[in-house]
Write an enzyme that holds these catalytic residues in place. Structure first.
Site, PDB file in Angstrom:
ATOM      1  N   HIS A 189      -5.098  -1.335   3.293  1.00  0.00           N
ATOM      2  CA  HIS A 189      -3.812  -0.836   2.823  1.00  0.00           C
ATOM      3  C   HIS A 189      -3.843   0.689   2.792  1.00  0.00           C
ATOM      4  O   HIS A 189      -4.836   1.298   2.403  1.00  0.00           O
ATOM      5  CB  HIS A 189      -3.514  -1.361   1.413  1.00  0.00           C
ATOM      6  CG  HIS A 189      -3.210  -2.811   1.367  1.00  0.00           C
ATOM      7  ND1 HIS A 189      -2.255  -3.348   0.526  1.00  0.00           N
ATOM      8  CD2 HIS A 189      -3.715  -3.856   2.067  1.00  0.00           C
ATOM      9  CE1 HIS A 189      -2.205  -4.656   0.704  1.00  0.00           C
ATOM     10  NE2 HIS A 189      -3.096  -4.985   1.624  1.00  0.00           N
ATOM     11  N   ASP A 246       1.683   1.714   5.423  1.00  0.00           N
ATOM     12  CA  ASP A 246       2.468   0.584   4.923  1.00  0.00           C
ATOM     13  C   ASP A 246       3.950   0.933   4.839  1.00  0.00           C
ATOM     14  O   ASP A 246       4.814   0.086   5.089  1.00  0.00           O
ATOM     15  CB  ASP A 246       1.952   0.138   3.556  1.00  0.00           C
ATOM     16  CG  ASP A 246       0.611  -0.577   3.652  1.00  0.00           C
ATOM     17  OD1 ASP A 246       0.102  -0.725   4.781  1.00  0.00           O
ATOM     18  OD2 ASP A 246       0.069  -0.984   2.604  1.00  0.00           O
TER      19      ASP A 246
END
Length: 243
Positions: A152, A157
């Site tokens: 992540h 993202d």
């Protein structure tokens, strides 16, 4: 309309329990188009990340030691976001952390600085009930390439979520008509009220109506007189519109 797709990474899952933001990524859309006017910050959270969080984002405590604290970038962040629609996946999580950071500075709640907050997780659950609606799942479902997402990251993202959001809401553009520069607003197409248009109705010719009646007779025979068209207009054949 100006929209900002926003994502954060944090030291853990509980803002109320003392976890802090370590990364913020923002991607700007104007008229549903990427502008490139993005923002990205790494932040010193003044504490270590939990081991489980490190496995998710891979941002080491040592890397963050010399990064600015949230207080140092708060004004720049809020100025950038001011008045925009903020698009977040699982908005309650990120907004909760932003609220806590602002509270620690004696500032107002996050939503008072922005136009609105849209939660793409809530949108996806409504569109795909009972299915997985994580960012990765939506990328797979909507054909968004997330092959570079091994860990992540807030900016990555946010970029993926921008593509996901555009795909989730693509149908909303169906009735947008470009009516020329005189009616454009900063390059954004203006939505036209189609009720102002009168659409002509073209009726079938006698030959087409006769052919249609012959089809109905065949359907009557095959269905034992249960043709729905006949039941809706007993005793007569309705006008046949031309497709």
């Amino acid at each position: 309309m100006r929209q900002i797709v926003l994502d954060t990474e944090t030291t853990g899952l509980s803002a109320e329990g003392g976890d802090r933001i370590i990364e913020i990524g923002c991607v700007e859309l104007v008229g549903r188009k990427l502008t490139g006017n993005n923002r990205h910050w790494y932040l010193n959270p003044e504490r270590d990340s939990h081991e489980d969080a490190l496995k998710v984002h891979g941002i080491s405590n040592e890397f963050l030691r010399d990064k600015p604290k949230f207080a140092a970038i708060a004004d720049e962040l809020l100025d950038y976001l001011a008045g925009a629609e903020i698009i977040i996946h699982n908005a309650a999580f990120d907004v909760g952390f932003l609220n806590k950071e602002l509270e620690l500075l004696g500032r107002r709640a996050f939503k008072t600085y922005v136009g609105s907050v849209t939660d793409t997780l809530a949108m996806a659950k409504e569109m795909y009930p009972g299915k997985r609606n994580s960012l990765d799942a939506l990328c797979d479902r909507l054909g968004v390439d997330n092959s570079g997402r091994t860990l992540h990251g807030a900016l990555l993202d946010a970029e993926l979520l921008a593509d996901v959001y555009i795909n989730l809401t693509r149908g909303q553009d169906a009735l947008l008509i470009d009516v020329g520069d005189d009616h454009a607003v900063q390059g954004v197409a203006v939505k036209v009220d189609l009720s102002a248009f009168t659409l002509p109705v073209l009726l079938a010719s006698e030959q087409e109506a006769a052919a249609h009646d012959e089809v109905l007779k065949q359907l009557d025979k095959a269905s034992g007189g249960k043709t729905l068209w006949r039941q809706q207009t007993p005793g007569q054949n309705p006008p046949v519109p031309v497709a």
